[in-house]
Design a protein around this motif. Structure first.
Motif, PDB file in Angstrom:
ATOM      1  N   ARG A   1       0.807  -1.215   0.000  1.00  0.00           N
ATOM      2  CA  ARG A   1       0.000   0.000   0.000  1.00  0.00           C
ATOM      3  C   ARG A   1       0.844   1.272   0.000  1.00  0.00           C
ATOM      4  O   ARG A   1       2.019   1.248   0.334  1.00  0.00           O
ATOM      5  N   LYS A   2       0.186   2.386  -0.328  1.00  0.00           N
ATOM      6  CA  LYS A   2       0.831   3.688  -0.278  1.00  0.00           C
ATOM      7  C   LYS A   2       1.145   4.051   1.173  1.00  0.00           C
ATOM      8  O   LYS A   2       0.461   3.622   2.101  1.00  0.00           O
ATOM      9  N   LYS A   3       2.161   4.864   1.352  1.00  0.00           N
ATOM     10  CA  LYS A   3       2.670   5.213   2.679  1.00  0.00           C
ATOM     11  C   LYS A   3       1.578   5.676   3.662  1.00  0.00           C
ATOM     12  O   LYS A   3       1.479   5.122   4.766  1.00  0.00           O
TER      13      LYS A   3
ATOM     14  N   ASP B   1       6.989   3.458   1.051  1.00  0.00           N
ATOM     15  CA  ASP B   1       6.347   2.759  -0.064  1.00  0.00           C
ATOM     16  C   ASP B   1       7.212   2.788  -1.330  1.00  0.00           C
ATOM     17  O   ASP B   1       6.755   2.444  -2.410  1.00  0.00           O
ATOM     18  N   ASP B   2       8.475   3.173  -1.166  1.00  0.00           N
ATOM     19  CA  ASP B   2       9.363   3.362  -2.316  1.00  0.00           C
ATOM     20  C   ASP B   2       9.828   2.060  -2.966  1.00  0.00           C
ATOM     21  O   ASP B   2      10.418   2.094  -4.059  1.00  0.00           O
TER      22      ASP B   2
END
Length: 335
Positions: free
Chosen positions: A222-224, A257-258
């Motif tokens: 998922r996104k940060k 999330d990188d």
């Protein structure tokens, strides 16, 4: 935090090792000293972090009189493998609901965990499209089994609820004792962060033990902002479940999330490099979905001088190496 008042099955009898990685640290120019906590060596068919969670989840199921376990995950889910393995050990039926997050990715004849589901004698496998309401899909299966006279118990994906998260509250307590016994101190801890139970339980346990060690989660799906909120929410729910009144600082929750790449379970060049580097320096196998991507995050942060020179880092190895055998092409192309 008194975990003795919660039922568990005793799957975790011994502390998993803390292992220094001198050759791996050297491969990163000795900028930092890297240690690894080997939760990949936990009991269960193929090992991995979910055994700590299932120690509590299966105990809760049995306390409720269940004779059947239902759980869910992606098509190569380590969680599904370990849930199935402990259900087999307990003489329980186990039904899996697999989410095909990448269209066309479920192949009954595939190697890796797919093969192990069959080898372990899974009761049934249902495959649903990516984005399905997995809680609803599992409840649908449970209702069908109830009509057949079964008593099903649903373990959520990753066993990531307050019951399962207790396993990583215990892990934090275990780590504190190991550090004391071995005279170790860590400046930073890096954990894979997926369904949130490991990250949430571990960080809650560290805070509950008043261990002032920053924890960085490397997200795999998922996104940060979404991932950090999932971890924080589960920490609060777990503390409430335990009856513990404590302040949980939101700023303690950090997840990058990188390193997800094109999506959950999809290979990245950085993941392949991380898996190969640890294998060829320390003979330790990571997995391609969680620990491999998390380690690629650690490597990148070290190379960017994110940590102070000479810092002692601890990487939590959550296991999952059986999934490597479903990703042979990714590694052979990179050889």
């Amino acid at each position: 935090m008194n975990l003795a008042c919660f039922p568990r099955r005793g799957y975790v009898q011994e502390a998993t090792p803390l292992e220094f990685l001198p050759a791996f640290s050297k491969a990163l120019d000795n900028k930092v000293n890297i240690w690894i906590k080997r939760d990949d060596l936990l009991p269960g068919a193929g090992g991995g972090n979910k055994t700590r969670k299932l120690d509590f989840s299966i105990a809760d199921a049995l306390a409720q009189g269940a004779d059947t376990i239902i759980t869910c995950g992606a098509v190569q889910s380590n969680h599904c493998r370990l849930t199935l393995s402990w259900a087999v050990k307990e003489g329980l039926e186990c039904h899996l609901v697999l989410e095909e997050r990448v269209p066309g990715s479920y192949k009954p004849e595939a190697s890796g965990n797919n093969f192990l589901y069959q080898l372990l004698g899974v009761s049934s496998i249902s495959v649903v499209p990516g984005g399905s309401d997995m809680a609803a899909e599992m409840e649908k299966k449970a209702e069908m089994l109830r009509r057949e006279g079964r008593k099903p118990y649903i373990v959520p994906g990753g066993a990531s609820n307050p019951v399962g998260a207790l396993g990583y509250v215990q892990c934090a307590q275990e780590l504190m004792q190991q550090m004391f016994a071995q005279g170790l101190n860590f400046d930073h801890i890096i954990v894979p962060s997926g369904s949130a139970g490991t990250h949430a339980g571990f960080l809650l346990g560290l805070l509950g033990c008043h261990m002032d060690i920053p924890v960085t989660g490397i997200g795999v799906n998922r996104k940060k902002p979404v991932q950090e909120e999932a971890v924080y929410s589960l920490m609060r729910k777990t503390a409430e479940y335990m009856g513990v009144a404590m302040d949980i600082p939101r700023e303690a929750v950090l997840a990058y999330d990188d390193y997800v790449g094109p999506g959950y379970s999809l290979p990245t060049d950085a993941m392949v490099e991380a898996v190969k580097l640890l294998a060829r320096t320390e003979s330790i196998l990571l997995d391609p979905v969680y620990s491999g991507k998390a380690m690629s995050g650690l490597i990148d942060l070290v190379r960017k001088d994110h940590f102070k020179k000479g810092a002692n880092l601890l990487f939590l190895h959550t296991g999952g190496s059986p999934a490597l055998y479903a990703y042979l092409d990714s590694f052979r192309q990179a050889s």
